[in-house]
Enzyme design. Structure first.
Site, PDB file in Angstrom:
ATOM      1  N   GLU A  54       0.822  -1.204   0.000  1.00 56.65           N
ATOM      2  CA  GLU A  54       0.000   0.000   0.000  1.00 56.65           C
ATOM      3  C   GLU A  54       0.859   1.258   0.000  1.00 56.65           C
ATOM      4  O   GLU A  54       0.535   2.243  -0.673  1.00 56.65           O
ATOM      5  CB  GLU A  54      -0.926   0.016   1.225  1.00 56.65           C
ATOM      6  CG  GLU A  54      -1.859  -1.174   1.322  1.00 56.65           C
ATOM      7  CD  GLU A  54      -1.294  -2.286   2.191  1.00 56.65           C
ATOM      8  OE1 GLU A  54      -2.059  -2.830   3.005  1.00 56.65           O
ATOM      9  OE2 GLU A  54      -0.088  -2.622   2.049  1.00 56.65           O
ATOM     10  N   CYS A  77      -2.498  -3.605   7.302  1.00 52.80           N
ATOM     11  CA  CYS A  77      -2.105  -3.812   8.693  1.00 52.80           C
ATOM     12  C   CYS A  77      -2.443  -2.569   9.515  1.00 52.80           C
ATOM     13  O   CYS A  77      -2.487  -1.449   9.005  1.00 52.80           O
ATOM     14  CB  CYS A  77      -0.628  -4.147   8.798  1.00 52.80           C
ATOM     15  SG  CYS A  77       0.484  -2.791   8.345  1.00 52.80           S
ATOM     16  N   ARG A 194      12.490 -22.238  -2.046  1.00 50.24           N
ATOM     17  CA  ARG A 194      13.292 -21.958  -0.851  1.00 50.24           C
ATOM     18  C   ARG A 194      12.976 -20.567  -0.301  1.00 50.24           C
ATOM     19  O   ARG A 194      12.829 -20.381   0.905  1.00 50.24           O
ATOM     20  CB  ARG A 194      14.781 -22.057  -1.175  1.00 50.24           C
ATOM     21  CG  ARG A 194      15.293 -23.475  -1.395  1.00 50.24           C
ATOM     22  CD  ARG A 194      16.774 -23.470  -1.746  1.00 50.24           C
ATOM     23  NE  ARG A 194      17.282 -24.820  -1.941  1.00 50.24           N
ATOM     24  CZ  ARG A 194      18.513 -25.097  -2.337  1.00 50.24           C
ATOM     25  NH1 ARG A 194      19.371 -24.096  -2.578  1.00 50.24           N
ATOM     26  NH2 ARG A 194      18.907 -26.352  -2.482  1.00 50.24           N
TER      27      ARG A 194
END
Length: 392
Positions: A54, A77, A194
């Protein structure tokens, strides 16, 4: 109310952006800022510790963000981590509307990000699983963040078994040669796997035979996974005077932890601890596992996973360690998924190693099922992936 086709198109663009970068253990997130039907900013989360998607999108949009719509694949968040809350950045940019792909199951977020933006007066819309076109996008988002979502929802590590083999299931010849079974494009995808996990685990046989780096050697990878070696008898002590011959001892390249068998009641127990100290002097963390004393040559993978989860906060593990190591994870019902690369070759040999060894099941009816199978081609090789379902 269903989102418009234009909304869905912008969310598809955000999903494509989310697939970039190597943000583990953080989620993959893509963001798009649209003003009067035109793209004015976009971004993705490149790696843990960097700004979130964002923020990049809003910085690119600049003053055009005022009154615009933000499309973001995962709920912004609302807490301080390595970076400030994205909800603050969205509010300060004076975005008018936010279309969110899905809520973030992180206990520190879990709907609070969306609620904070609503309280700030922004119009919030979520993809609706009851609308087929939107449900399809939700499924794509679930796949993009499969590892992250499992970890957050189940509070345990996500474990993938990876192997590269011939069509007849051989991961090496009867002499132990395994370079290279698959081609360059497949090996590049293996490096991406990985980078998606926070630990790469192998057995000592793989380290001795192949001398691997166990790193994700791709542009853009900033945070290397932890390298984990199962070495019950500390056979790697032989290299403590010549560590340059074993890449995993290069702890500047990536951190390494070696698990060995703690045998306090055995005559050779003290020798094992002495050998482990030699290894630790090279910067490798050594950790004894005290269990299953009837088998001094096998490290209990349940305790290894518990240690990695509770002590090291490792939310995902890629197991590359050969047929015996993979079998130990299947027998313990710890593995969640397979990622098997197949090369169009036949190796043969009754003594050639296979991708899954161990004891195996006594009846086909007790076999582990592989579901939700997908296949992708990389040059001449194929990658088969699927989720594991264990018999009751």
């Amino acid at each position: 109310m269903a989102l418009s086709e234009q909304d869905l198109q912008w969310m598809r663009r955000a999903i494509r952006l989310a697939q970039r970068g190597y943000p583990a253990p953080n989620p993959h997130v893509g963001a798009v800022v649209v003003k009067d039907g035109a793209l004015v900013g976009e971004g993705f989360h490149p790696y843990a510790g960097a700004a979130h998607a964002e923020v990049y999108a809003l910085q690119q949009a600049g003053a055009h963000a005022q009154g615009a719509t933000l499309y973001v694949t995962l709920e912004p968040c609302c807490h301080h981590g390595r970076t400030p809350p994205c909800t603050d950045a969205v509010r300060d940019a004076r975005i008018a509307r936010v279309v969110v792909g899905m809520l973030d199951p992180n206990p520190e977020v879990n709907g609070r990000g969306v609620e904070q933006l609503r309280e700030a007066g922004l119009q919030i819309e979520l993809l609706n699983p009851d609308i087929p076109a939107e449900a399809k996008l939700i499924r794509a988002l679930e796949a993009v963040n499969r590892i992250y979502l499992y970890w957050r929802r189940h509070n345990r590590p996500y474990i993938t078994l990876k192997a590269a083999m011939s069509l007849d299931g051989k991961i090496a010849t009867h002499t132990g040669d395994s370079k290279w079974i698959t081609g360059a494009r497949a090996r590049r995808e293996a490096h991406r796997l990985r980078a998606e996990h926070r630990a790469v685990l192998v057995g000592v046989e793989t380290v001795i035979r192949d001398r691997p780096h166990l790193t994700a050697r791709l542009p853009g990878v900033v945070n290397q996974p932890l390298r984990v070696v199962l070495d019950a008898q500390v056979r790697l002590w032989r290299w403590h005077r010549k560590p340059h011959e074993q890449p995993i001892f290069d702890t500047e390249e990536a951190r390494t932890i070696l698990f060995y068998k703690g045998l306090p009641y055995y005559p050779d127990g003290k020798e094992l601890h002495k050998s482990a100290r030699w290894i630790s002097e090279l910067g490798v963390h050594t950790e004894p596992i005290y269990s299953d004393f009837d088998d001094p040559y096998r490290v209990d993978v349940r305790q290894v996973v518990d240690y990695l989860w509770h002590i090291r906060n490792i939310p995902s593990i890629l197991v590359e360690g050969g047929g015996q190591v993979s079998a130990s994870f299947v027998e313990a019902k710890l593995a969640n998924r397979i990622a098997y690369f197949y090369a169009p070759k036949l190796i043969g040999g009754a003594n050639a190693r296979t991708a899954l060894e161990g004891t195996g099941v006594s009846e086909v009816a007790r076999a582990v099922q592989v579901v939700n199978i997908t296949q992708r081609r990389f040059g001449g090789d194929w990658l088969i992936e699927g989720d594991l379902v264990y018999p009751d």
